[in-house]
Design a protein around this motif. Sequence first.
Motif, short mmCIF file in Angstrom:
data_model
loop_
_atom_site.label_atom_id
_atom_site.label_comp_id
_atom_site.label_asym_id
_atom_site.label_seq_id
_atom_site.Cartn_x
_atom_site.Cartn_y
_atom_site.Cartn_z
N ARG A 191 0.83 -1.21 0.00
CA ARG A 191 0.00 0.00 0.00
C ARG A 191 0.86 1.26 0.00
N PHE A 192 1.99 1.19 0.71
CA PHE A 192 2.86 2.35 0.84
C PHE A 192 4.11 2.26 -0.01
N GLY A 193 4.02 1.52 -1.09
CA GLY A 193 5.10 1.49 -2.06
C GLY A 193 6.42 0.99 -1.52
N GLY A 194 6.36 0.07 -0.55
CA GLY A 194 7.58 -0.51 0.01
C GLY A 194 8.15 0.24 1.20
N ASP A 195 7.45 1.27 1.68
CA ASP A 195 7.91 2.04 2.83
C ASP A 195 7.60 1.27 4.12
N THR A 197 8.52 1.74 7.20
CA THR A 197 8.18 2.57 8.37
C THR A 197 6.71 2.92 8.39
N ARG A 198 6.18 3.34 7.24
CA ARG A 198 4.75 3.67 7.16
C ARG A 198 3.89 2.42 7.35
N ALA A 199 4.34 1.30 6.79
CA ALA A 199 3.59 0.06 6.94
C ALA A 199 3.52 -0.38 8.40
N ASP A 200 4.65 -0.30 9.09
CA ASP A 200 4.69 -0.71 10.50
C ASP A 200 3.84 0.19 11.38
N ALA A 201 3.74 1.47 11.01
CA ALA A 201 2.99 2.44 11.83
C ALA A 201 1.50 2.09 11.91
#
Length: 251
Positions: A191-195, A197-201
């Motif tokens: 969803r976050f293009g491989g980010d 940090t954003r995924a974990d948040a």
Amino acid sequence: MQNIAVVTGASSGIGAATARRLATEGFHVVAAARRADRLAALVREIGPASTAVECDVTSDESVAGLVSSVAALGGPVTLLVNNAGGAHGLDPVESGPVEDWQWMYDVNVLGTLRVTQGLLPALVASGRGTIVTVGSTAAFTAYEGGGGYAAAKHAQNALVGTLRLELSGKPVRVMEIDPGMVRTDEFSLNRFGGDQTRADAIYDGVKEPLVADDIADCIAFMATRAHHVNIDRLVIRPLAQAAQHKVHREK
């Protein structure tokens, strides 16, 4: 030949967990997804009660190939799990890229349509068919930043509801499972293009989000009820998530 179950989006997450679980329930599982290397590893793990078929649900030709591969197995097709799907971005409506919305609609809605249309004749012919479509709580609750995904899941839900009405009197059950917060290896990451940090948040402070095996367990339960039992919709959330916007997060 064992009863055949087809699972789309089977290369990871809920799809892979569902393929594993259905094999233990006595199905011959056709694991379908785009990533052939992951599918090959999955069927090696499951064993002879599984077949890998490379398939992109956004392609008419690829889905036709899936249908042909399933037919070649020669057994009754009694279960289809429409699991392929996903989300791109968490942008507001005013700035969300059209290509993200288009991708989400094509995968979640038209992908479900293509595969269902392709396998429906075999499901009817089996005399005891079941279709389980993996939706989302986004199918009936809008939230900020989720316009494209919620729109796609609302449309997928409409497809499922319409299909149930149209198949009335035929030997095919039409079911939907709508998970809330499920932590898998790839959903939020994609969803976050491989980010990472954003995924974990997304799961920050949530003690026990659902995992893929939880959903696979419910899908197996739905699919193995007596055939006169139709579970129209099963909504499943972790204990920490009381509603789409109400999530308990520990400090």
